[in-house]
Design an enzyme around this catalytic site. Structure first.
Site, mmCIF file in Angstrom:
data_model
loop_
_atom_site.group_PDB
_atom_site.id
_atom_site.type_symbol
_atom_site.label_atom_id
_atom_site.label_comp_id
_atom_site.label_asym_id
_atom_site.label_seq_id
_atom_site.Cartn_x
_atom_site.Cartn_y
_atom_site.Cartn_z
ATOM 1 N N TYR A 145 -65.190 -4.788 -55.115
ATOM 2 C CA TYR A 145 -64.920 -5.688 -56.251
ATOM 3 C C TYR A 145 -65.761 -5.288 -57.465
ATOM 4 C CZ TYR A 145 -65.213 -10.064 -59.004
ATOM 5 O OH TYR A 145 -65.210 -11.006 -60.020
ATOM 6 N N ARG A 213 -79.249 -18.681 -60.114
ATOM 7 C CA ARG A 213 -78.044 -18.187 -60.774
ATOM 8 C C ARG A 213 -78.009 -18.715 -62.205
ATOM 9 N NH1 ARG A 213 -78.095 -15.618 -56.814
ATOM 10 N NH2 ARG A 213 -76.414 -15.050 -55.390
ATOM 11 N N ARG A 272 -76.815 -14.497 -46.838
ATOM 12 C CA ARG A 272 -75.608 -13.654 -46.793
ATOM 13 C C ARG A 272 -75.998 -12.196 -47.071
ATOM 14 N NH1 ARG A 272 -71.358 -16.564 -50.815
ATOM 15 N NH2 ARG A 272 -70.437 -18.018 -49.362
HETATM 16 P P1 NAD Z 1 -58.897 -17.744 -59.777
HETATM 17 O O1 NAD Z 1 -58.651 -17.203 -58.414
HETATM 18 O O2 NAD Z 1 -58.910 -19.207 -59.957
HETATM 19 O O3 NAD Z 1 -57.893 -17.084 -60.830
HETATM 20 C C1 NAD Z 1 -57.326 -15.804 -60.681
HETATM 21 C C2 NAD Z 1 -55.851 -15.913 -61.005
HETATM 22 O O4 NAD Z 1 -55.250 -14.619 -60.953
HETATM 23 C C3 NAD Z 1 -55.085 -16.776 -60.001
HETATM 24 O O5 NAD Z 1 -54.273 -17.693 -60.680
HETATM 25 C C4 NAD Z 1 -54.268 -15.782 -59.200
HETATM 26 O O6 NAD Z 1 -53.085 -16.349 -58.678
HETATM 27 C C5 NAD Z 1 -54.015 -14.692 -60.228
HETATM 28 N N1 NAD Z 1 -53.771 -13.377 -59.643
HETATM 29 C C6 NAD Z 1 -54.491 -12.761 -58.666
HETATM 30 N N2 NAD Z 1 -53.967 -11.556 -58.393
HETATM 31 C C7 NAD Z 1 -52.886 -11.399 -59.207
HETATM 32 C C8 NAD Z 1 -51.939 -10.364 -59.399
HETATM 33 N N3 NAD Z 1 -51.980 -9.240 -58.673
HETATM 34 N N4 NAD Z 1 -50.976 -10.533 -60.339
HETATM 35 C C9 NAD Z 1 -50.917 -11.673 -61.063
HETATM 36 N N5 NAD Z 1 -51.782 -12.691 -60.919
HETATM 37 C C10 NAD Z 1 -52.764 -12.552 -60.008
HETATM 38 O O7 NAD Z 1 -60.310 -17.115 -60.237
HETATM 39 P P2 NAD Z 1 -61.183 -17.376 -61.547
HETATM 40 O O8 NAD Z 1 -62.523 -17.821 -61.097
HETATM 41 O O9 NAD Z 1 -60.432 -18.187 -62.542
HETATM 42 O O10 NAD Z 1 -61.357 -15.877 -62.073
HETATM 43 C C11 NAD Z 1 -60.718 -15.375 -63.243
HETATM 44 C C12 NAD Z 1 -61.305 -14.002 -63.554
HETATM 45 O O11 NAD Z 1 -62.701 -14.109 -63.824
HETATM 46 C C13 NAD Z 1 -61.166 -12.988 -62.421
HETATM 47 O O12 NAD Z 1 -60.892 -11.714 -62.972
HETATM 48 C C14 NAD Z 1 -62.562 -12.986 -61.785
HETATM 49 O O13 NAD Z 1 -62.852 -11.772 -61.141
HETATM 50 C C15 NAD Z 1 -63.437 -13.191 -63.013
HETATM 51 N N6 NAD Z 1 -64.766 -13.746 -62.700
HETATM 52 C C16 NAD Z 1 -64.903 -15.049 -62.292
HETATM 53 C C17 NAD Z 1 -66.183 -15.547 -62.029
HETATM 54 C C18 NAD Z 1 -66.403 -16.988 -61.611
HETATM 55 O O14 NAD Z 1 -67.583 -17.405 -61.502
HETATM 56 N N7 NAD Z 1 -65.370 -17.781 -61.393
HETATM 57 C C19 NAD Z 1 -67.314 -14.726 -62.183
HETATM 58 C C20 NAD Z 1 -67.112 -13.404 -62.575
HETATM 59 C C21 NAD Z 1 -65.839 -12.923 -62.863
HETATM 60 C C1 UD1 Z 2 -70.302 -15.135 -58.011
HETATM 61 C C2 UD1 Z 2 -68.825 -14.921 -58.001
HETATM 62 C C3 UD1 Z 2 -68.470 -13.495 -58.090
HETATM 63 C C4 UD1 Z 2 -69.020 -13.016 -59.391
HETATM 64 C C5 UD1 Z 2 -70.521 -13.292 -59.445
HETATM 65 C C6 UD1 Z 2 -71.002 -13.032 -60.841
HETATM 66 C C7 UD1 Z 2 -67.662 -16.733 -56.979
HETATM 67 C C8 UD1 Z 2 -67.032 -17.224 -55.743
HETATM 68 N N1 UD1 Z 2 -68.266 -15.539 -56.842
HETATM 69 O O1 UD1 Z 2 -70.973 -14.562 -56.840
HETATM 70 O O2 UD1 Z 2 -67.067 -13.300 -58.112
HETATM 71 O O3 UD1 Z 2 -68.790 -11.671 -59.516
HETATM 72 O O4 UD1 Z 2 -70.796 -14.662 -59.193
HETATM 73 O O5 UD1 Z 2 -72.321 -13.424 -60.980
HETATM 74 O O6 UD1 Z 2 -67.627 -17.357 -58.012
HETATM 75 N N2 UD1 Z 2 -74.212 -20.292 -51.285
HETATM 76 C C9 UD1 Z 2 -74.776 -21.211 -50.416
HETATM 77 N N3 UD1 Z 2 -73.931 -22.062 -49.753
HETATM 78 C C10 UD1 Z 2 -72.581 -22.042 -49.922
HETATM 79 C C11 UD1 Z 2 -72.019 -21.093 -50.810
HETATM 80 C C12 UD1 Z 2 -72.869 -20.221 -51.485
HETATM 81 O O7 UD1 Z 2 -75.999 -21.257 -50.229
HETATM 82 O O8 UD1 Z 2 -71.873 -22.851 -49.291
HETATM 83 C C13 UD1 Z 2 -75.107 -19.392 -52.027
HETATM 84 C C14 UD1 Z 2 -74.748 -17.922 -51.918
HETATM 85 O O9 UD1 Z 2 -75.293 -17.331 -50.769
HETATM 86 C C15 UD1 Z 2 -75.382 -17.391 -53.218
HETATM 87 C C16 UD1 Z 2 -75.230 -18.560 -54.198
HETATM 88 O O10 UD1 Z 2 -74.988 -19.719 -53.407
HETATM 89 O O11 UD1 Z 2 -76.758 -17.133 -53.022
HETATM 90 C C17 UD1 Z 2 -74.077 -18.371 -55.165
HETATM 91 O O12 UD1 Z 2 -72.930 -18.019 -54.407
HETATM 92 P P1 UD1 Z 2 -71.464 -17.851 -55.050
HETATM 93 O O13 UD1 Z 2 -71.096 -19.080 -55.784
HETATM 94 O O14 UD1 Z 2 -70.566 -17.349 -53.992
HETATM 95 O O15 UD1 Z 2 -71.701 -16.773 -56.205
HETATM 96 P P2 UD1 Z 2 -72.252 -15.291 -56.247
HETATM 97 O O16 UD1 Z 2 -72.555 -14.778 -54.909
HETATM 98 O O17 UD1 Z 2 -73.341 -15.289 -57.258
#
Ligand code: NAD
Ligand code: UD1
Length: 310
Positions: A145, A213, A272
């Site tokens: 990823y 975080r 983890r």
């Molecule tokens: P999410 O899973 O809620 O949203 C992702 C969306 O993309 C979903 O609606 C899914 O159906 C769609 N999708 C997935 N694969 C697809 C494909 N092949 N074609 C078309 N649509 C597709 O996740 P999110 O948290 O809203 O993440 C949005 C973006 O932000 C992602 O690129 C993710 O990697 C990035 N991101 C999120 C976080 C976070 O903390 N949520 C952190 C870092 C990066």
């Molecule tokens: C998250 C994102 C990842 C992104 C990264 C950017 C999600 C799901 N993952 O990873 O896509 O690239 O931030 O900074 O948003 N934890 C617990 N208990 C739980 C779940 C999690 O203790 O039930 C801990 C995890 O071990 C970790 C922390 O909480 O230490 C945050 O976890 P998580 O929300 O999964 O985020 P990241 O691992 O930082």
């Protein structure tokens, strides 16, 4: 203004769609609903909702040729680190080939493009010790990823350097807020904590809970995206998107206790593998463009907890 949001039915995309719909942009969503939900964006009619994978070349080409979007926000991705570890070929196809396909199709067929924003991730930094994370900090991806996000942002940048496409990448830190799906063990930790408090269930800390975080409320992310959209100087750049502050999980748990006015059981289990101990962003570059996070962690959590819906 016409805007395409890939992944617009997901957590982050649905907030961006809502914000720009209110601003009377014409929003199109391209989403295969693999992790998103149509119900997140009920305000988008079926004509503007395309249920398809971003790797469908002919569909993407037809769409871009026809609609000539002013702005593309590219969020669609395999978002789960674990899924990318279990199936790296599939995540590579979506996260790298899908991104390249969108860039190339815009280069060839969209002269109207004013901004292309790519959702990268703090995951690119890996488990390096230096804090805060700076965009010129050492990069050490620890999962498919993270490699795919790094590759995507580098392609995004090179499309600016080589072809003058107005592209920007944002390295999202830990985003939280309404509509974040809590239903997998790998969901964002605050969505899990909220769900445990709401249902009076035990919350499990992986490790001692002292890991930190940079939690950014989704509405601050929307503000950051609008700053990028409104600033031509953002072209060709990569920015961190966080708050510039860190907080431990234990502290977050205490904030939930205050807001819920009660507690829940907690337990501690092993860390983890590959878990990052401390993380927060240096956000000066985005601040210089006008970004200023508005939500303190207390304000963000309060709005999140009081949100009616999932
Ligand atoms: P999410 O899973 O809620 O949203 C992702 C969306 O993309 C979903 O609606 C899914 O159906 C769609 N999708 C997935 N694969 C697809 C494909 N092949 N074609 C078309 N649509 C597709 O996740 P999110 O948290 O809203 O993440 C949005 C973006 O932000 C992602 O690129 C993710 O990697 C990035 N991101 C999120 C976080 C976070 O903390 N949520 C952190 C870092 C990066
Ligand atoms: C998250 C994102 C990842 C992104 C990264 C950017 C999600 C799901 N993952 O990873 O896509 O690239 O931030 O900074 O948003 N934890 C617990 N208990 C739980 C779940 C999690 O203790 O039930 C801990 C995890 O071990 C970790 C922390 O909480 O230490 C945050 O976890 P998580 O929300 O999964 O985020 P990241 O691992 O930082």
């Amino acid at each position: 203004m016409k805007m395409l949001i890939t992944g617009g039915a997901g957590f982050i995309g649905s907030h961006l769609a809502e914000f720009y719909c209110d601003k009377k942009y014409e929003i199109f969503i391209l989403d295969d609903l693999s992790t998103g939900h149509r119900s997140n964006v009920e305000f988008i009619d079926d004509k503007h909702f395309i249920k398809s994978c971003i790797t469908n070349k002919s569909l993407v080409e037809d769409l871009i040729k026809k609609e000539q979007f002013d702005i593309v926000i590219h969020l669609a991705a395999v978002v789960s680190v674990v899924e990318s570890i279990n199936n790296p070929i599939r995540s590579q196809k979506i996260n790298i080939d899908g991104t390249l396909n969108l860039l190339e199709t815009n280069r060839r067929h969209n002269e109207n493009l004013k901004r292309f924003i790519f959702a990268s991730s703090a995951a690119v930094y890996g488990n390096t010790k230096s804090l805060p994370k700076k965009t010129d900090s050492f990069i050490d991806p620890e999962s498919p990823y993270a490699i795919e996000k790094y590759t995507g942002e580098q392609y995004t940048k090179i499309y600016n350097n080589l072809y003058k496409l107005p592209t920007t990448s944002l390295r999202f830190f830990n985003v939280y807020g309404p509509r974040q799906d809590p239903n997998s063990p790998y969901s964002g930790v605050l969505s899990i904590m909220k769900s445990k408090f709401a249902n009076n269930e035990t919350f499990t800390f992986y490790g001692d809970g002292k890991q930190t975080r940079d939690f950014v409320y989704v509405k601050d992310l929307v503000q950051a995206v609008s700053v990028v959209i409104n600033n031509e100087e953002s072209s060709g750049e990569i920015f961190n998107l966080g708050t510039g502050k860190q907080i431990s999980l234990i502290n977050m748990f205490e904030k939930f206790e205050i807001l819920y006015k009660r507690t829940i059981d907690k337990k501690f289990t092993t860390v983890r593998s590959g878990d990052i101990k401390e993380s927060y962003a240096q956000i000066e570059a985005l601040k210089n463009l006008g970004y200023s996070p508005k939500y303190s962690i207390e304000e963000g959590l309060e709005e999140y907890i009081n949100y009616v819906g999932s």
